[in-house]
Every structure is written in structure tokens, then in C-alpha cells.
Motif scaffolding. Structure first.
Motif, PDB file in Angstrom:
ATOM      1  N   ILE A   1      22.963   0.570  22.576  1.00 50.06           N
ATOM      2  CA  ILE A   1      22.122   0.358  23.753  1.00 50.06           C
ATOM      3  C   ILE A   1      21.318   1.627  23.999  1.00 50.06           C
TER       4      ILE A   1
ATOM      5  N   TRP B   1      20.338   4.567  26.311  1.00 52.91           N
ATOM      6  CA  TRP B   1      20.892   5.274  27.457  1.00 52.91           C
ATOM      7  C   TRP B   1      20.443   6.727  27.384  1.00 52.91           C
TER       8      TRP B   1
ATOM      9  N   LEU C   1      27.686  -0.824  25.486  1.00 55.42           N
ATOM     10  CA  LEU C   1      28.097  -2.022  26.212  1.00 55.42           C
ATOM     11  C   LEU C   1      28.261  -3.127  25.177  1.00 55.42           C
TER      12      LEU C   1
ATOM     13  N   CYS D   1      26.595  -7.416  25.033  1.00 53.76           N
ATOM     14  CA  CYS D   1      25.196  -7.645  25.409  1.00 53.76           C
ATOM     15  C   CYS D   1      24.576  -8.634  24.432  1.00 53.76           C
TER      16      CYS D   1
ATOM     17  N   PRO E   1      16.543  -3.724  26.544  1.00 56.83           N
ATOM     18  CA  PRO E   1      17.670  -3.658  27.488  1.00 56.83           C
ATOM     19  C   PRO E   1      18.920  -4.315  26.926  1.00 56.83           C
ATOM     20  N   CYS E   2      20.035  -3.987  27.550  1.00 52.75           N
ATOM     21  CA  CYS E   2      21.254  -4.754  27.348  1.00 52.75           C
ATOM     22  C   CYS E   2      21.049  -6.013  28.185  1.00 52.75           C
ATOM     23  N   THR E   3      21.097  -7.178  27.572  1.00 50.69           N
ATOM     24  CA  THR E   3      20.882  -8.429  28.288  1.00 50.69           C
ATOM     25  C   THR E   3      22.203  -9.176  28.431  1.00 50.69           C
TER      26      THR E   3
ATOM     27  N   TRP F   1      21.513   0.050  40.996  1.00 46.64           N
ATOM     28  CA  TRP F   1      20.214  -0.387  40.518  1.00 46.64           C
ATOM     29  C   TRP F   1      19.217   0.514  41.224  1.00 46.64           C
TER      30      TRP F   1
ATOM     31  N   ASN G   1      18.945   0.574  30.806  1.00 45.84           N
ATOM     32  CA  ASN G   1      18.268  -0.596  31.366  1.00 45.84           C
ATOM     33  C   ASN G   1      19.076  -1.846  31.036  1.00 45.84           C
ATOM     34  N   PHE G   2      19.045  -2.771  31.974  1.00 50.81           N
ATOM     35  CA  PHE G   2      19.907  -3.945  31.941  1.00 50.81           C
ATOM     36  C   PHE G   2      19.094  -5.145  32.374  1.00 50.81           C
ATOM     37  N   LYS G   3      19.299  -6.256  31.708  1.00 53.13           N
ATOM     38  CA  LYS G   3      18.585  -7.480  32.054  1.00 53.13           C
ATOM     39  C   LYS G   3      19.597  -8.588  32.272  1.00 53.13           C
TER      40      LYS G   3
END
Length: 181
Positions: free
Chosen positions: A24, A26, A40, A43, A68-70, A97, A177-179
Motif C-alpha cells: 500500500i 504510505w 493492509l 485490500c 488507495p487501499c480499497t 480521516w 489513502n483509503f477508499k
């Protein structure tokens, strides 16, 4: 006999590909060099990310850019954080967030970090990894509650040393970032 070798080879190739795919994007918040790696597991990767394009993780004004990690609502990806020479007796953690106006906490994440650090032994006096220059690992599930909105989120994850007085001091931090879909 040959059939067993083929199965073992296929298994090894699939395992290696799985390990390589878990990367991921970071970035440590400050150049403290306490966090060695972050991942993570669980994902879902962005299918539109070009296969021929390098997996780069640039930052812009402290915000991590890149794929992003989705995760889907209801998922619980597993967070792996490797610390270098972490010496701590009591540790908490918080994730937010970062909206730019107001930071919104990740309410379903446990704020106690010690139960997830070195299988619950990372905050004890018996953890001698730091004496030998070793790594300390935090492993925990990060639940994505169905109540969370879908969208793209810049996440800040911080770790704090908690003193007997109750005061907390940040010892490490990373952004990713995360989705949520």
C-alpha cells in the motif's frame, strides 16, 4: 512425484505473487524513522490502475498520492506495522480521516495498541526486541463499518506513549489513502 513438484511450484508462485501484491502507499508523518513498514492485507486493488505503470507512492503537501487501499463496507483488512527500536510501556493509537477542515476519528478502531503489539507482549518489560535492534510488530484488524460513507479518504494513523499521569505523547505516525466502496 512430478505432479507434487508442479503443485509445490505453483503454490510457491501464487504465494510470492500474493506477498508482492499487498503493498500500500504510505508515508511516515515526520522523518522519525520509527516505522519501517506498513501494510493492509485484505485490500481490494484498483482494477483500473495500469499494469504497465510502476507502483509509485508520491506525496503532495503531506498527502499520499497513488492507488488507495480499497475496502468494501463490512470488510476488516488486517493492519501490519513494523516499528524499529520501539521502546514503550503503554501505547494508544488513533486514526482520523483528514478532511482539510475537521479531522473525523475512525470510531470502530480500538484505541488501545498494547494488545496488538507483539501479540500483547510489546508493551511489557519482557519485550527485549529493542535492546537487540530488532523490530516490533503491531497486527490488528481494522473494521470498515457499514455506516461509513463510500468515498476516498486521506487517513492519518498515530501512535502515542501513555504515561502514568494519563498524558499522551505521539511517538510515531503514518498517512495512507483509503477508499470505501
Amino acid at each position: 512425484m512430478m505432479n507434487i513438484k508442479i503443485h509445490k511450484t505453483v503454490f510457491l508462485i501464487v504465494f510470492c505473487l500474493q506477498v508482492c501484491v499487498t503493498k500500500i502507499c504510505w508515508k511516515e508523518c515526520a522523518p522519525q524513522n520509527i516505522i519501517k513498514s506498513v501494510d493492509l492485507i485484505g485490500c481490494h486493488r484498483r482494477s483500473t490502475y495500469p499494469v504497465s505503470e510502476d507502483f509509485l507512492c508520491p506525496t503532495e503537501e503531506g498527502v499520499v498520492k497513488g492507488p488507495p487501499c480499497t475496502a468494501k463496507k463490512g470488510d476488516s483488512p488486517t493492519l501490519y506495522v513494523e516499528f524499529d527500536n520501539l521502546t514503550i510501556s503503554d501505547m494508544t493509537q488513533y486514526a482520523w480521516w483528514e478532511t482539510g477542515l475537521l479531522d473525523i476519528p475512525w470510531v470502530t478502531m480500538d484505541s488501545e495498541a498494547c494488545p496488538y503489539l507483539e501479540n500483547g507482549h510489546g508493551c511489557s518489560k519482557n519485550n527485549t526486541n529493542h535492546i537487540h535492534g530488532g523490530s516490533t510488530f503491531l497486527v490488528m484488524d481494522v473494521p470498515v463499518d457499514p455506516m461509513y460513507p463510500s468515498g476516498y479518504f486521506n487517513i492519518k494513523h498515530s501512535f502515542y506513549e501513555r504515561f502514568p499521569s494519563g498524558e499522551e505523547k505521539e511517538v510515531a505516525c503514518f498517512r495512507f489513502n483509503f477508499k470505501i466502496v
